[in-house]
Design a protein around this motif. Structure first.
Motif, PDB file in Angstrom:
ATOM      1  N   VAL A   1      -8.707   6.478  16.370  1.00 50.47           N
ATOM      2  CA  VAL A   1      -7.550   5.381  16.136  1.00 50.47           C
ATOM      3  C   VAL A   1      -7.265   5.065  14.144  1.00 50.47           C
ATOM      4  N   ILE A   2      -6.511   5.210  13.654  1.00 47.78           N
ATOM      5  CA  ILE A   2      -6.225   5.089  12.324  1.00 47.78           C
ATOM      6  C   ILE A   2      -4.847   4.710  12.293  1.00 47.78           C
ATOM      7  N   GLY A   3      -4.978   3.154  11.496  1.00 41.62           N
ATOM      8  CA  GLY A   3      -3.579   2.639  11.319  1.00 41.62           C
ATOM      9  C   GLY A   3      -3.151   2.025  10.288  1.00 41.62           C
ATOM     10  N   SER A   4      -4.009   1.226   9.192  1.00 32.77           N
ATOM     11  CA  SER A   4      -3.694   0.954   7.836  1.00 32.77           C
ATOM     12  C   SER A   4      -3.172   2.443   7.268  1.00 32.77           C
ATOM     13  N   ALA A   5      -4.819   3.278   7.001  1.00 30.70           N
ATOM     14  CA  ALA A   5      -4.675   4.156   6.882  1.00 30.70           C
ATOM     15  C   ALA A   5      -2.803   5.872   6.752  1.00 30.70           C
ATOM     16  N   ALA A   6      -2.520   5.286   7.836  1.00 31.36           N
ATOM     17  CA  ALA A   6      -1.233   5.835   8.102  1.00 31.36           C
ATOM     18  C   ALA A   6      -0.513   5.252   7.229  1.00 31.36           C
TER      19      ALA A   6
ATOM     20  N   THR B   1      -1.184   3.761   4.239  1.00 25.37           N
ATOM     21  CA  THR B   1      -1.406   3.910   2.651  1.00 25.37           C
ATOM     22  C   THR B   1      -1.184   5.019   2.511  1.00 25.37           C
ATOM     23  N   ASN B   2      -1.078   5.703   3.374  1.00 28.69           N
ATOM     24  CA  ASN B   2      -1.338   7.366   3.508  1.00 28.69           C
ATOM     25  C   ASN B   2      -1.038   8.192   4.365  1.00 28.69           C
ATOM     26  N   PRO B   3       0.342   8.640   4.695  1.00 28.84           N
ATOM     27  CA  PRO B   3       0.577   9.246   5.970  1.00 28.84           C
ATOM     28  C   PRO B   3       0.586  10.516   5.871  1.00 28.84           C
ATOM     29  N   ASP B   4       0.317  11.212   4.671  1.00 32.33           N
ATOM     30  CA  ASP B   4      -0.502  12.455   5.449  1.00 32.33           C
ATOM     31  C   ASP B   4      -1.780  12.161   5.194  1.00 32.33           C
ATOM     32  N   TYR B   5      -2.842  11.801   5.305  1.00 34.09           N
ATOM     33  CA  TYR B   5      -4.423  12.186   5.644  1.00 34.09           C
ATOM     34  C   TYR B   5      -3.708  11.736   7.306  1.00 34.09           C
ATOM     35  N   LEU B   6      -2.867  10.946   8.128  1.00 33.93           N
ATOM     36  CA  LEU B   6      -3.065  10.422   9.437  1.00 33.93           C
ATOM     37  C   LEU B   6      -2.422  12.597   9.617  1.00 33.93           C
ATOM     38  N   LYS B   7      -1.254  12.027   9.231  1.00 30.35           N
ATOM     39  CA  LYS B   7      -0.516  13.974   9.691  1.00 30.35           C
ATOM     40  C   LYS B   7      -2.058  15.159   9.503  1.00 30.35           C
ATOM     41  N   GLU B   8      -2.066  15.266   8.275  1.00 30.92           N
ATOM     42  CA  GLU B   8      -4.154  16.139   8.593  1.00 30.92           C
ATOM     43  C   GLU B   8      -4.694  16.352   9.859  1.00 30.92           C
ATOM     44  N   ALA B   9      -5.209  14.708   9.714  1.00 27.37           N
ATOM     45  CA  ALA B   9      -5.855  14.685  10.964  1.00 27.37           C
ATOM     46  C   ALA B   9      -5.783  15.076  11.524  1.00 27.37           C
TER      47      ALA B   9
ATOM     48  N   GLN C   1      -6.320  13.615  19.661  1.00 27.20           N
ATOM     49  CA  GLN C   1      -7.785  13.301  19.066  1.00 27.20           C
ATOM     50  C   GLN C   1      -7.467  12.330  18.312  1.00 27.20           C
ATOM     51  N   ILE C   2      -6.287  12.390  17.905  1.00 29.07           N
ATOM     52  CA  ILE C   2      -6.348  10.584  17.202  1.00 29.07           C
ATOM     53  C   ILE C   2      -5.129   9.857  17.198  1.00 29.07           C
ATOM     54  N   VAL C   3      -5.837   8.804  17.359  1.00 34.82           N
ATOM     55  CA  VAL C   3      -4.373   8.019  17.902  1.00 34.82           C
ATOM     56  C   VAL C   3      -3.757   7.670  16.824  1.00 34.82           C
ATOM     57  N   LEU C   4      -2.614   7.012  16.990  1.00 34.88           N
ATOM     58  CA  LEU C   4      -1.618   5.774  15.787  1.00 34.88           C
ATOM     59  C   LEU C   4      -1.661   4.866  16.515  1.00 34.88           C
ATOM     60  N   SER C   5      -2.605   3.598  15.963  1.00 39.65           N
ATOM     61  CA  SER C   5      -2.706   2.208  15.588  1.00 39.65           C
ATOM     62  C   SER C   5      -1.262   1.691  14.934  1.00 39.65           C
ATOM     63  N   VAL C   6      -0.608   1.217  15.431  1.00 41.83           N
ATOM     64  CA  VAL C   6       0.791   0.218  15.175  1.00 41.83           C
ATOM     65  C   VAL C   6       1.026  -1.173  15.572  1.00 41.83           C
ATOM     66  N   ASP C   7       0.700  -1.763  14.586  1.00 37.15           N
ATOM     67  CA  ASP C   7       0.746  -3.327  14.551  1.00 37.15           C
ATOM     68  C   ASP C   7       1.993  -3.930  14.227  1.00 37.15           C
ATOM     69  N   VAL C   8       2.851  -4.939  14.582  1.00 37.28           N
ATOM     70  CA  VAL C   8       3.748  -5.025  14.516  1.00 37.28           C
ATOM     71  C   VAL C   8       3.732  -7.571  14.381  1.00 37.28           C
ATOM     72  N   TYR C   9       4.289  -7.444  13.569  1.00 39.96           N
ATOM     73  CA  TYR C   9       4.425  -8.642  13.651  1.00 39.96           C
ATOM     74  C   TYR C   9       5.352  -9.452  12.847  1.00 39.96           C
ATOM     75  N   GLU C  10       6.764  -9.774  13.557  1.00 38.83           N
ATOM     76  CA  GLU C  10       7.593 -10.117  13.502  1.00 38.83           C
ATOM     77  C   GLU C  10       8.812  -9.226  13.159  1.00 38.83           C
ATOM     78  N   GLY C  11       8.397  -8.242  13.195  1.00 36.56           N
ATOM     79  CA  GLY C  11       9.413  -7.387  13.720  1.00 36.56           C
ATOM     80  C   GLY C  11       9.081  -5.866  12.302  1.00 36.56           C
ATOM     81  N   LYS C  12       7.720  -6.143  11.609  1.00 36.28           N
ATOM     82  CA  LYS C  12       7.858  -5.184  10.435  1.00 36.28           C
ATOM     83  C   LYS C  12       5.741  -4.763  10.778  1.00 36.28           C
ATOM     84  N   VAL C  13       5.939  -3.801  10.709  1.00 37.36           N
ATOM     85  CA  VAL C  13       4.494  -2.883  10.314  1.00 37.36           C
ATOM     86  C   VAL C  13       3.329  -3.898  10.033  1.00 37.36           C
ATOM     87  N   SER C  14       2.537  -4.646  10.210  1.00 40.31           N
ATOM     88  CA  SER C  14       1.314  -5.094  10.172  1.00 40.31           C
ATOM     89  C   SER C  14      -0.152  -4.113   9.619  1.00 40.31           C
TER      90      SER C  14
END
Length: 248
Positions: free
Chosen positions: A100-105, A107-115, A122-135
């Motif tokens: 599971v990759i969250g914050s790194a996605a 700060t470095n989206p290319d890293y998640l794409k490479e992974a 095997q890679i899960v994108l984790s997205v936390d939403v706070y007040e309508g924005k990604v946190s």
């Protein structure tokens, strides 16, 4: 609908957090390995482990996580501090089924794409939403990213799943959170895992009527004994009779 029990590890202990506060954990005096085995014996297809030390860059519970993977008897997905391909490679070599990759996605989206390219499904994108924005950073920082646009950035990646958590669901607005997550899930190619929505058995019963959500993680209610995992599994597996809930 599939239920995924969560084990959060900090300094070798099972803990739960209040609104993501790593510095104020509730410590549960149970054996993490035996806890994982218990979930597997109750029918869990996946167990989610979060290494909070790795998240905080304050060491890691690597040996303990490796032991759980090898002995629990079911598939394991791991979150916490994945920022390098070497870290991912170690977890995969130890037998982790999903990472599971969250914050790194953010700060470095290319890293998640490479992974995702090297470890398809095997890679899960984790997205936390706070007040309508990604946190990011355990809900400590709110970005300018709209969650729908952020998720769309990775639409071409062969992801195992997208795990979406609305922080407001932890604060106490589950109905709107179900609507938000269900809406973000609509049209996504990857399966969606809902985070933070299961507080009791009624939540399980409602979630299974949402066709865009294939799974939900559940952590603190299990440790607080507010939910029995075997009972929750039975509710999740009961026939939904093709009724669809509307939270718009």
């Amino acid at each position: 609908m599939n239920l995924i029990p969560v084990i959060q590890l900090q300094n070798g202990h099972c803990v739960t957090l209040n609104r993501g506060r790593v510095e104020e954990p509730s410590i549960w005096h149970v054996d993490p390995v035996e806890t994982a085995k218990g979930y597997a014996a109750a029918g869990a297809e996946w167990i989610h482990i979060t290494d909070l030390n790795a998240v905080a860059k304050d060491g890691a519970n690597t040996a303990l996580v490796d032991e759980i993977i090898k002995t629990c008897g079911t598939s394991v997905q791991i979150g916490g501090g994945f920022t390098t391909m070497d870290h991912i490679a170690h977890a995969v070599q130890q037998g982790a089924g999903r990472l599971v990759i969250g914050s790194a996605a953010v700060t470095n989206p290319d890293y998640l794409k490479e992974a995702a390219k090297y470890y398809p499904d095997q890679i899960v994108l984790s997205v936390d939403v706070y007040e309508g924005k990604v946190s990011v950073d355990g809900w400590r920082q709110t970005t300018a990213f709209e969650p729908a646009a952020f998720i769309a950035e990775f639409s071409a990646c062969p992801l195992a799943a997208v795990m979406i958590t609305d922080v407001h669901s932890e604060i106490g607005d589950p109905d709107s959170s179900m609507g938000l997550i269900s809406g973000l899930a609509d049209g996504l190619r990857a399966p969606v895992i809902a985070g933070g929505l299961v507080h009791d058995l009624d939540d399980v019963a409602r979630l299974k009527y949402l066709p865009t959500i294939g799974a939900a993680v559940i952590g603190r209610p299990l440790f607080e004994k507010a939910v029995d995992f075997s009972e929750a599994m039975a509710v999740a597996a009961a026939d939904a009779k093709e009724i669809v809930a509307d939270f718009v």
